[in-house]
Design a protein around this motif. Structure first.
Motif, PDB file in Angstrom:
ATOM      1  N   ARG A 118       0.808  -1.219   0.000  1.00  0.00           N
ATOM      2  CA  ARG A 118       0.000   0.000   0.000  1.00  0.00           C
ATOM      3  C   ARG A 118       0.842   1.270   0.000  1.00  0.00           C
ATOM      4  NH1 ARG A 118      -4.467  -0.622  -1.778  1.00  0.00           N
ATOM      5  NH2 ARG A 118      -5.313  -1.930  -0.122  1.00  0.00           N
ATOM      6  N   ASP A 119       1.908   1.283   0.784  1.00  0.00           N
ATOM      7  CA  ASP A 119       2.749   2.477   0.812  1.00  0.00           C
ATOM      8  C   ASP A 119       3.379   2.722  -0.555  1.00  0.00           C
ATOM      9  OD1 ASP A 119       2.150   2.741   3.478  1.00  0.00           O
ATOM     10  OD2 ASP A 119       3.944   1.689   4.163  1.00  0.00           O
ATOM     11  N   VAL A 120       3.824   1.635  -1.190  1.00  0.00           N
ATOM     12  CA  VAL A 120       4.412   1.755  -2.516  1.00  0.00           C
ATOM     13  C   VAL A 120       3.362   2.228  -3.518  1.00  0.00           C
ATOM     14  CG1 VAL A 120       5.514   0.484  -4.406  1.00  0.00           C
ATOM     15  CG2 VAL A 120       6.151   0.001  -2.026  1.00  0.00           C
ATOM     16  N   GLN A 121       2.149   1.662  -3.424  1.00  0.00           N
ATOM     17  CA  GLN A 121       1.086   2.062  -4.336  1.00  0.00           C
ATOM     18  C   GLN A 121       0.746   3.540  -4.189  1.00  0.00           C
ATOM     19  OE1 GLN A 121      -2.934   0.727  -3.588  1.00  0.00           O
ATOM     20  NE2 GLN A 121      -3.290   0.378  -5.769  1.00  0.00           N
ATOM     21  N   ASP A 122       0.654   4.022  -2.950  1.00  0.00           N
ATOM     22  CA  ASP A 122       0.338   5.432  -2.727  1.00  0.00           C
ATOM     23  C   ASP A 122       1.403   6.341  -3.344  1.00  0.00           C
ATOM     24  OD1 ASP A 122      -1.954   4.709  -1.393  1.00  0.00           O
ATOM     25  OD2 ASP A 122      -1.095   4.959   0.615  1.00  0.00           O
ATOM     26  N   GLN A 123       2.661   5.939  -3.211  1.00  0.00           N
ATOM     27  CA  GLN A 123       3.743   6.735  -3.796  1.00  0.00           C
ATOM     28  C   GLN A 123       3.655   6.742  -5.323  1.00  0.00           C
ATOM     29  OE1 GLN A 123       7.279   4.912  -2.201  1.00  0.00           O
ATOM     30  NE2 GLN A 123       6.737   5.395  -0.085  1.00  0.00           N
ATOM     31  N   LYS A 125       0.929   6.215  -7.180  1.00  0.00           N
ATOM     32  CA  LYS A 125      -0.251   6.953  -7.598  1.00  0.00           C
ATOM     33  C   LYS A 125      -0.009   8.462  -7.526  1.00  0.00           C
ATOM     34  CE  LYS A 125      -4.201   5.538  -5.872  1.00  0.00           C
ATOM     35  NZ  LYS A 125      -5.165   5.009  -4.882  1.00  0.00           N
ATOM     36  N   ALA A 126       0.701   8.901  -6.491  1.00  0.00           N
ATOM     37  CA  ALA A 126       0.981  10.333  -6.345  1.00  0.00           C
ATOM     38  C   ALA A 126       1.821  10.868  -7.498  1.00  0.00           C
ATOM     39  CB  ALA A 126       1.688  10.587  -5.020  1.00  0.00           C
ATOM     40  N   LYS A 127       2.651   9.993  -8.093  1.00  0.00           N
ATOM     41  CA  LYS A 127       3.503  10.393  -9.209  1.00  0.00           C
ATOM     42  C   LYS A 127       2.863  10.109 -10.564  1.00  0.00           C
ATOM     43  CE  LYS A 127       7.749   9.504  -6.568  1.00  0.00           C
ATOM     44  NZ  LYS A 127       8.978   8.677  -6.491  1.00  0.00           N
ATOM     45  N   GLY A 128       1.664   9.488 -10.543  1.00  0.00           N
ATOM     46  CA  GLY A 128       1.013   9.130 -11.791  1.00  0.00           C
ATOM     47  C   GLY A 128       1.644   7.948 -12.491  1.00  0.00           C
ATOM     48  N   HIS A 129       2.344   7.101 -11.725  1.00  0.00           N
ATOM     49  CA  HIS A 129       3.035   5.954 -12.307  1.00  0.00           C
ATOM     50  C   HIS A 129       2.166   4.697 -12.240  1.00  0.00           C
ATOM     51  CE1 HIS A 129       7.280   7.843 -11.465  1.00  0.00           C
ATOM     52  NE2 HIS A 129       6.571   8.518 -12.352  1.00  0.00           N
ATOM     53  N   GLU A 132       2.418  -1.629 -10.989  1.00  0.00           N
ATOM     54  CA  GLU A 132       2.985  -2.983 -10.993  1.00  0.00           C
ATOM     55  C   GLU A 132       3.901  -3.278  -9.810  1.00  0.00           C
ATOM     56  OE1 GLU A 132       1.169  -2.821 -14.906  1.00  0.00           O
ATOM     57  OE2 GLU A 132       2.272  -1.381 -13.678  1.00  0.00           O
ATOM     58  N   ARG A 133       4.723  -2.322  -9.405  1.00  0.00           N
ATOM     59  CA  ARG A 133       5.629  -2.571  -8.275  1.00  0.00           C
ATOM     60  C   ARG A 133       4.855  -2.866  -6.988  1.00  0.00           C
ATOM     61  NH1 ARG A 133      11.059  -1.069  -8.785  1.00  0.00           N
ATOM     62  NH2 ARG A 133      11.596  -0.110 -10.789  1.00  0.00           N
ATOM     63  N   ALA A 134       3.644  -2.356  -6.888  1.00  0.00           N
ATOM     64  CA  ALA A 134       2.835  -2.550  -5.692  1.00  0.00           C
ATOM     65  C   ALA A 134       1.891  -3.741  -5.800  1.00  0.00           C
ATOM     66  CB  ALA A 134       2.017  -1.287  -5.407  1.00  0.00           C
TER      67      ALA A 134
END
Length: 242
Positions: A118-123, A125-129, A132-134
């Motif tokens: 979740r932390d990776v996903q939030d980061q 999403k914030a960058k518009g990326h 997959e890493r999450a």
């Protein structure tokens, strides 16, 4: 090493491990709990075959989660095993008011945990990326055996739930989906060509949260005639999945 096979109710099936096509935000209560808008069309993303972790009814299975990278959340979902090819050239001949032809491509139903960093996903999403890493890391999809559709009854009446350390965490009903199973299959097949062995994850209800080392999980799938299929697992936190 031989190709892993999916299992149906205790017996190997002829379906080799395929791709995972996942649906995001298909329950309004889950979209609300994460502060997301309700989508106007299904949100689709993929997991590779390396995401697979098997969950077996005959034993207490292990769910491995990464020990680094922040919180790893559970997202319990109904999983559909595709048994017949389905692509754009086929769905154009299936009327929208006759969903049974789409549902006939499903060989079995089971449960999956869409593990999410979740932390990776939030980061991301914030960058518009991309996610997959999450979402698509190795072992990110613990998956149960499948119940044949002949034993599942009315797919629109399936229920499922996740109990974590004797506390109810998630509970879902197919009837509460924003997009029905048939609608999902039509949308997915218009974009991705589904083959036997592919699995569709249909979205998660509210109640997602972090998994911790030592957590005891109980997964339950209830059919339309109230038969209950259950799986148990213990969570292990590891730095790798080898």
């Amino acid at each position: 090493m031989s190709t892993p096979l999916y299992w149906i109710h205790g017996a190997q099936t002829p379906f080799a491990l395929g791709q995972f096509v996942c649906v995001g935000r298909n329950y309004a209560d889950h979209a609300k709990e994460l502060g997301n808008t309700v989508p106007e069309a299904p949100i689709l993303f993929m997991k590779p075959p390396t995401a697979y972790q098997p969950l077996r009814r005959a034993e207490v299975s292990t769910v491995v989660v990464p020990s680094s990278g922040g919180a790893c959340h559970h997202e319990l979902e109904l999983a559909l095993l595709i048994g017949r090819p389905l692509g754009p050239e086929l769905i154009q001949h299936i009327p929208k008011d006759k969903p049974d032809a789409l549902l006939a491509t499903i060989a079995g139903v089971g449960l999956a945990l869409d593990l999410t960093r979740r932390d990776v996903q939030d980061q991301l999403k914030a960058k518009g990326h991309p996610w997959e890493r999450a979402k698509a890391f190795a072992g990110s999809c613990p998956l149960t055996e499948f119940v044949p559709t002949s034993q599942a009854g009315d797919l629109k009446r399936l229920r499922f739930r996740l109990v974590r350390n004797a506390q109810l965490q998630q509970e879902g009903h197919v009837g509460s989906m924003i997009f029905s199973i048939a609608e999902l299959l039509r949308e997915i097949a218009s974009v991705f060509r589904l083959q036997p062995g592919d699995v569709v994850l249909t979205g998660t209800p509210a109640g997602v949260g972090p998994l911790e080392h030592g957590d005891a999980l109980d997964l339950e799938l209830t059919t339309s005639d109230f038969n209950v299929f259950g799986w148990q697992a213990l969570v292990q936190s590891r730095s790798h999945f080898g």
